[in-house]
Design a protein around this motif. Structure first.
Motif, PDB file in Angstrom:
ATOM      1  N   LYS A 175       0.837  -1.194   0.000  1.00 22.74           N
ATOM      2  CA  LYS A 175       0.000   0.000   0.000  1.00 22.74           C
ATOM      3  C   LYS A 175       0.877   1.250   0.000  1.00 22.74           C
ATOM      4  O   LYS A 175       1.794   1.381   0.806  1.00 22.74           O
ATOM      5  CB  LYS A 175      -0.895  -0.014   1.233  1.00 22.74           C
TER       6      LYS A 175
ATOM      7  N   SER B 245       3.952  -1.377   8.658  1.00 19.72           N
ATOM      8  CA  SER B 245       2.522  -1.505   8.970  1.00 19.72           C
ATOM      9  C   SER B 245       1.711  -0.528   8.128  1.00 19.72           C
ATOM     10  O   SER B 245       0.593  -0.807   7.727  1.00 19.72           O
ATOM     11  CB  SER B 245       2.274  -1.305  10.465  1.00 19.72           C
ATOM     12  N   LEU B 246       2.310   0.615   7.825  1.00 16.08           N
ATOM     13  CA  LEU B 246       1.626   1.587   6.968  1.00 16.08           C
ATOM     14  C   LEU B 246       1.429   1.032   5.568  1.00 16.08           C
ATOM     15  O   LEU B 246       0.431   1.300   4.907  1.00 16.08           O
ATOM     16  CB  LEU B 246       2.464   2.861   6.905  1.00 16.08           C
TER      17      LEU B 246
ATOM     18  N   ASP C 133      -3.672   3.997  -1.496  1.00 20.44           N
ATOM     19  CA  ASP C 133      -4.601   4.111  -0.379  1.00 20.44           C
ATOM     20  C   ASP C 133      -5.561   5.258  -0.687  1.00 20.44           C
ATOM     21  O   ASP C 133      -5.282   6.412  -0.431  1.00 20.44           O
ATOM     22  CB  ASP C 133      -3.802   4.398   0.893  1.00 20.44           C
TER      23      ASP C 133
ATOM     24  N   TRP D  74      -8.159   7.913   2.127  1.00 17.10           N
ATOM     25  CA  TRP D  74      -7.794   9.013   3.013  1.00 17.10           C
ATOM     26  C   TRP D  74      -7.818  10.357   2.305  1.00 17.10           C
ATOM     27  O   TRP D  74      -7.417  10.472   1.157  1.00 17.10           O
ATOM     28  CB  TRP D  74      -6.414   8.760   3.617  1.00 17.10           C
TER      29      TRP D  74
END
Lengths: 137, 104
Positions: free
Chosen positions: A9, A58-59, A98, A101
């Motif tokens: 991502k 993790s992002l 992503d 957002w």
């Protein structure tokens, strides 16, 4: 058959198509290296946003070891491009954007807009001057 | 509409907390009545799963919006499923009251 690559991502694609060396000696074009979007993102998260590998992984929705490999590969490609005066081109790679957002251009808050909300305004200051974090390219 | 703001303490003058699952307190702010209440995070010392549990707590409290500094991937998934809006504010140099004043 090798294991399928998990998509990485990324928040935003790089704002350029590539970098070219100029004024180098030796005449001919030395070719190019392909920098993948996820490699660009890895370099950006670690060396520009100053995250550690765990946070960055993790992002991007991948494991820390996988992130470390991508980051390593990115550094080597950039080093190769510099040392061999090669062009850097950015290539899509195994990434997805992503899209969920948004960022407010007035107060810099980042937020999601779930299906239950039908007005596209900033969640903090109610400004309408918002953009998707991916579309500012 | 109710909003959850992560907080380091149980007062309006407490520092806004950037972590979501590991925030010590959750401030629940009701936009209609203007009232606030503070709820302690019971899972702050859990080895894992603090984020998802905090997300469930947000759902139980009936929040439609969560304001914090960052959300882990698991918490993001759950909050997305529950149609709860996530808001990231990077500036940690603010009190819970500052945040409430911003969204008023």
């Amino acid at each position: 058959m090798p294991r399928r690559r998990k998509l990485r991502k990324i928040v935003a694609p790089p704002g350029f198509r590539g970098y070219k060396p100029y004024g180098f000696r030796g005449g001919r074009n030395n070719g190019h290296v392909d920098l993948l979007y996820e490699e660009y993102e890895a370099i950006k998260l670690v060396d520009y946003d100053l995250m550690n590998h765990l946070e960055a992984s993790s992002l991007m929705g991948i494991s820390r070891p996988t992130f470390a490999r991508i980051y390593e590969s990115a550094r080597r490609k950039i080093a190769q491009a510099l040392a061999e005066s090669r062009e850097i081109r950015t290539v899509y790679g195994n990434a997805y954007m992503d899209k969920t957002w948004y960022i407010c251009n007035d107060c810099n808050a980042r937020f999601t807009i779930p299906d239950s909300i039908n007005h596209y305004t900033c969640a903090i200051c109610k400004s309408e001057n918002i953009s998707s974090v991916t579309s500012n390219n | 509409m109710k909003t959850i703001i992560t907080s380091a303490g149980n007062k309006l003058s407490s520092q806004f907390e950037l972590r979501f699952g590991r925030a010590e307190w959750f401030c629940l702010y009701d936009e209609e009545s203007g009232k606030t209440s503070f709820h302690e995070n019971m899972h702050i010392d859990d080895g894992h799963g603090a984020g998802p549990k905090a997300a469930e707590k947000a759902y139980e409290l009936g929040a439609a919006k969560v304001i914090s500094g960052d959300f882990g991937p698991k918490a993001k998934d759950i909050l997305t499923q529950m149609d709860i809006q996530m808001v990231i504010v990077d500036n940690d140099n603010q009190t819970v009251k500052d945040i409430i004043n911003m969204i008023k």
